[in-house]
Write an enzyme that holds these catalytic residues in place. Structure first.
Site, short mmCIF file in Angstrom:
data_model
loop_
_atom_site.label_atom_id
_atom_site.label_comp_id
_atom_site.label_asym_id
_atom_site.label_seq_id
_atom_site.Cartn_x
_atom_site.Cartn_y
_atom_site.Cartn_z
N TYR A 139 -34.15 2.93 48.73
CA TYR A 139 -33.96 1.61 48.13
C TYR A 139 -32.46 1.29 48.03
O TYR A 139 -32.00 0.21 48.45
CB TYR A 139 -34.60 1.62 46.75
CG TYR A 139 -34.40 0.38 45.90
CD1 TYR A 139 -35.06 -0.81 46.19
CD2 TYR A 139 -33.56 0.42 44.78
CE1 TYR A 139 -34.88 -1.93 45.39
CE2 TYR A 139 -33.40 -0.70 43.98
CZ TYR A 139 -34.06 -1.87 44.29
OH TYR A 139 -33.88 -2.97 43.50
N ILE A 169 -34.64 -5.13 35.13
CA ILE A 169 -34.95 -6.46 34.59
C ILE A 169 -36.22 -6.37 33.75
O ILE A 169 -37.24 -5.83 34.19
CB ILE A 169 -35.13 -7.49 35.72
CG1 ILE A 169 -33.83 -7.61 36.52
CG2 ILE A 169 -35.50 -8.86 35.14
CD1 ILE A 169 -33.91 -8.57 37.67
N1 SER Z 1 -35.35 -2.08 38.80
C1 SER Z 1 -35.02 -1.44 40.04
C2 SER Z 1 -35.69 -0.13 40.17
O1 SER Z 1 -35.82 0.54 39.17
C3 SER Z 1 -33.55 -1.26 40.16
O2 SER Z 1 -32.98 -2.36 40.74
O3 SER Z 1 -36.04 0.24 41.25
#
Ligand code: SER
Length: 317
Positions: A139, A169
């Site tokens: 990621y 978020i």
């Molecule tokens: N909220 C995301 C994740 O935990 C991080 O950008 O993968």
């Protein structure tokens, strides 16, 4: 008036960004792009297409005379570790298609980056805007590649690419799914349902976080910012708060004193969280385009518990 396409409109960010964009720019000027299921509860044009298909993206942009794209397609960190090639393909193919279409049809392009774009060699406290980025998750690797590619298209072709590095978020509309920071959303759902929360990250794991209304403002305000003021583009550190599991638990306990939490550490999530910043320095976003978050842990907790309790009473969650 802008003509906007949101790719990933039913997702965690899209499901709240799309209605907000429709309030600002008019419902007919915001096309809700989706792949498997449509965005519910927001009136306006919608198109089903695969953003990994370059032609399909170009057709929608042409059909609606789009000038601004919010590209929200991504597989979150922990989920992408189970299928790295899929994580890479979704992250990079959608972005490359958006960049090409933005170049051809002169669109502005917003693509979120993430705290996941940092790694173990990055300074973890007050993480600077410009620093070492050697992420260890697929990621994070797609996010760094995306930042570089977006800056490349800006410098090489003049495509108006902009981005923020979102922290975790927290929202009460659509669950994230498969992220390392998801616990900070799930804990509120458990609390209002009167369930014990099993926390996958250990005490002391500090991460940057943000409430959804601020995340939406960040995207829209950056896209509205005067381009001559932007020294950076892809991507800006933005944060609202930094806490560990014990701090969010205490914040909830002030409202629900019987709420229980236990730790059962998920080794994958812990290993990912350990390589991410404890708290970012977002002064460049503040200086270059006036970034100012409205919520902190206390005000977010109050609002999350209020909204989710109402939903729970209605049997919606
Ligand atoms: N909220 C995301 C994740 O935990 C991080 O950008 O993968």
């Amino acid at each position: 008036m802008k003509r906007i396409l949101v790719i990933g409109s039913p997702g965690q960010i899209g499901s709240e960004l799309t209605p907000r964009l429709r309030e600002i720019y008019g419902e007919n000027n915001v096309v809700a792009g989706y792949y498997d299921f449509p965005l519910k509860g927001s009136e306006g044009p919608a198109e089903m297409f695969d953003a990994m298909d370059a032609k399909a993206v170009a057709e929608v942009v042409k059909k609606y005379k789009i000038d601004t794209i919010y590209n929200l397609a991504a597989i979150l960190s922990a989920k992408a570790e189970a299928n790295p090639k899929w994580g890479w393909d979704v992250g990079m193919e959608c972005l490359l298609n958006c960049l090409e279409v933005a170049r051809e049809f002169n669109c502005a392009l917003f693509t979120p980056s993430s705290i996941g774009a940092f790694g173990p060699e990055t300074p973890q406290d007050k993480t600077p805007q410009d620093t070492i980025q050697r992420p260890k998750t697929i990621y994070g690797i797609t996010k760094v590649a995306g930042e570089l590619l977006s800056d490349y298209y800006f410098k090489r072709f003049g495509v108006d690419t902009r981005s923020v590095r979102y922290p975790g978020i927290i929202s009460n509309v659509t669950l994230p799914g498969g992220g390392t920071t998801d616990y900070a959303v799930e804990i509120y759902y458990a609390a209002v349902k009167g369930e014990k929360f099993i926390c996958p990250l250990p005490e002391g794991t500090y991460l940057d976080m943000m409430y959804m209304p601020d995340a939406i403002d960040a995207a829209i305000n950056l896209m509205e910012a005067n381009s001559s003021k932007l020294k950076h583009r892809n991507s800006f550190n933005v944060t609202s708060m930094s806490f560990d599991p014990s701090k969010i638990y205490s914040a909830i306990l002030k409202h629900l004193p019987d709420f229980k939490m236990e730790y059962e550490v998920d080794p994958l999530k812990k290993s990912i969280a350990d390589t991410w910043p404890n708290s970012m320095d977002d002064s460049c976003a503040r200086e270059e385009w006036g970034w100012r978050p409205k919520y902190d842990l206390e005000t977010m907790t109050e609002d999350m518990l209020k909204v989710l309790s109402e939903k729970h009473k209605k049997g919606l969650i």
